[in-house]
Write a protein that holds these residues in place. Structure first.
Motif, PDB file in Angstrom:
ATOM      1  N   SER A   1       0.811  -1.223   0.000  1.00 48.15           N
ATOM      2  CA  SER A   1       0.000   0.000   0.000  1.00 48.15           C
ATOM      3  C   SER A   1       0.842   1.271   0.000  1.00 48.15           C
ATOM      4  CB  SER A   1      -0.930   0.006   1.221  1.00 48.15           C
ATOM      5  OG  SER A   1      -1.866  -1.054   1.130  1.00 48.15           O
ATOM      6  N   PHE A   2       2.131   1.142   0.306  1.00 48.36           N
ATOM      7  CA  PHE A   2       2.998   2.308   0.355  1.00 48.36           C
ATOM      8  C   PHE A   2       3.584   2.661  -1.016  1.00 48.36           C
ATOM      9  CE2 PHE A   2       2.798   0.914   4.692  1.00 48.36           C
ATOM     10  CZ  PHE A   2       2.857   2.080   5.448  1.00 48.36           C
ATOM     11  N   ASN A   3       3.667   1.678  -1.909  1.00 44.53           N
ATOM     12  CA  ASN A   3       4.314   1.961  -3.199  1.00 44.53           C
ATOM     13  C   ASN A   3       3.439   1.697  -4.417  1.00 44.53           C
ATOM     14  OD1 ASN A   3       4.352  -0.856  -3.662  1.00 44.53           O
ATOM     15  ND2 ASN A   3       6.435  -1.078  -2.906  1.00 44.53           N
ATOM     16  N   VAL A   4       2.265   1.097  -4.229  1.00 43.83           N
ATOM     17  CA  VAL A   4       1.473   0.643  -5.363  1.00 43.83           C
ATOM     18  C   VAL A   4       1.030   1.795  -6.263  1.00 43.83           C
ATOM     19  CG1 VAL A   4      -0.694   0.619  -4.036  1.00 43.83           C
ATOM     20  CG2 VAL A   4      -0.468  -0.813  -6.080  1.00 43.83           C
ATOM     21  N   HIS A   5       0.684   2.941  -5.682  1.00 44.32           N
ATOM     22  CA  HIS A   5       0.207   4.054  -6.506  1.00 44.32           C
ATOM     23  C   HIS A   5       1.310   4.592  -7.412  1.00 44.32           C
ATOM     24  CE1 HIS A   5      -2.672   3.816  -3.183  1.00 44.32           C
ATOM     25  NE2 HIS A   5      -3.540   4.447  -3.960  1.00 44.32           N
ATOM     26  N   ARG A   6       2.499   4.749  -6.868  1.00 46.14           N
ATOM     27  CA  ARG A   6       3.608   5.244  -7.688  1.00 46.14           C
ATOM     28  C   ARG A   6       4.014   4.216  -8.745  1.00 46.14           C
ATOM     29  NH1 ARG A   6       4.312   8.073  -2.945  1.00 46.14           N
ATOM     30  NH2 ARG A   6       5.209  10.184  -3.150  1.00 46.14           N
ATOM     31  N   LEU A   7       3.935   2.949  -8.399  1.00 40.93           N
ATOM     32  CA  LEU A   7       4.240   1.914  -9.380  1.00 40.93           C
ATOM     33  C   LEU A   7       3.207   1.915 -10.505  1.00 40.93           C
ATOM     34  CD1 LEU A   7       5.368  -1.004  -7.038  1.00 40.93           C
ATOM     35  CD2 LEU A   7       6.782   0.132  -8.768  1.00 40.93           C
ATOM     36  N   ILE A   8       1.955   2.141 -10.167  1.00 38.38           N
ATOM     37  CA  ILE A   8       0.898   2.165 -11.182  1.00 38.38           C
ATOM     38  C   ILE A   8       1.107   3.313 -12.161  1.00 38.38           C
ATOM     39  CG2 ILE A   8      -1.552   2.614 -11.579  1.00 38.38           C
ATOM     40  CD1 ILE A   8      -2.124   1.112  -8.949  1.00 38.38           C
ATOM     41  N   ILE A   9       1.253   4.535 -11.652  1.00 42.56           N
ATOM     42  CA  ILE A   9       1.369   5.689 -12.549  1.00 42.56           C
ATOM     43  C   ILE A   9       2.620   5.586 -13.413  1.00 42.56           C
ATOM     44  CG2 ILE A   9       2.583   7.176 -10.887  1.00 42.56           C
ATOM     45  CD1 ILE A   9      -0.139   8.303 -13.374  1.00 42.56           C
ATOM     46  N   THR A  10       3.690   5.027 -12.846  1.00 42.93           N
ATOM     47  CA  THR A  10       4.929   4.906 -13.606  1.00 42.93           C
ATOM     48  C   THR A  10       4.813   3.839 -14.682  1.00 42.93           C
ATOM     49  OG1 THR A  10       6.138   5.514 -11.590  1.00 42.93           O
ATOM     50  CG2 THR A  10       7.428   4.662 -13.430  1.00 42.93           C
TER      51      THR A  10
END
Length: 216
Positions: free
Chosen positions: A102-111
């Motif tokens: 939950s700490f990195n999933v959003h940045r991984l998605i947009i990238t």
């Protein structure tokens, strides 16, 4: 420049009431994976330095809402999300010490969507625009893109069989989701259409050549 980008985002068409099945399936899958890895939780302080993708706190926006926002404003093809899924899988296989949570999933998605759109689509927005969509700075978007590319070893090409295998994986995710949510209609039209029609021999060779250009 930031004001111009913000105006472009605000002028986009309203989001459709129903998301493509690929968004629904991928959101469900990433939610389940991130929650599973949260349950294996490392101490909070480790998130502060594990990777450039890790946030200090869990973002308040849900994975589903975040992907809906990307879908609404990025205007990339549905196939980009399949390829982004493939890139994400390549990343975690090559970077086992950076599991999706939950700490990195959003940045991984947009990238991953940004990299996929640049590789797959003839036209796509620049990093500053994607940074606005993702709620990060342009400098951070540039850094994440570079880290992600190195993280997957610049392996951008996707074969037809690989693409179809990942489509099938998302179809299974939709089946599981419908089993636990019986009120949902078990429609797989979007995924099936993508699986059948993404590549022919000419388009596959074009993307292979594009990979060589990007790598240089």
């Amino acid at each position: 420049m930031d004001d111009q980008i913000e105006k472009m985002i605000q002028e986009q068409e309203p989001m459709a009431e129903t998301m493509p099945n690929v968004i629904t399936a991928l959101s469900s899958l990433l939610q389940r994976v991130s929650e599973t890895n949260d349950d294996l939780s490392r101490p909070l302080w480790e998130h502060q330095r594990i990777s450039a993708f890790s946030a200090l706190t869990k973002p308040s926006i849900s994975i589903r809402s975040y992907m809906e926002r990307i879908f609404k404003y990025a205007n990339c093809s549905d196939s980009c999300y399949i390829v982004a899924y493939i890139y994400l899988d390549r990343f975690i296989q090559k970077q086992p010490f950076v599991p999706i949570d939950s700490f990195n999933v959003h940045r991984l998605i947009i990238t991953s969507v940004l990299v996929s759109a640049k590789f797959m689509d003839d036209m796509c927005y620049n990093n500053a625009y994607y940074a606005k969509i993702g709620g990060i700075t342009t400098e951070e978007m540039n850094l994440l893109e570079l880290d992600f590319l190195f993280g997957i070893g610049f392996q951008l090409n996707v074969t037809l069989s690989t693409y179809n295998n990942y489509c099938s994986s998302l179809q299974r995710e939709m089946v599981m989701r419908n089993m636990y949510s019986p009120l949902l209609e078990p429609s797989f039209l979007t995924l099936k259409s993508l699986q059948i029609s993404l590549y022919d021999e000419d388009s596959l060779s074009i993307h292979q050549n594009k990979q060589l250009t990007t790598a240089v």
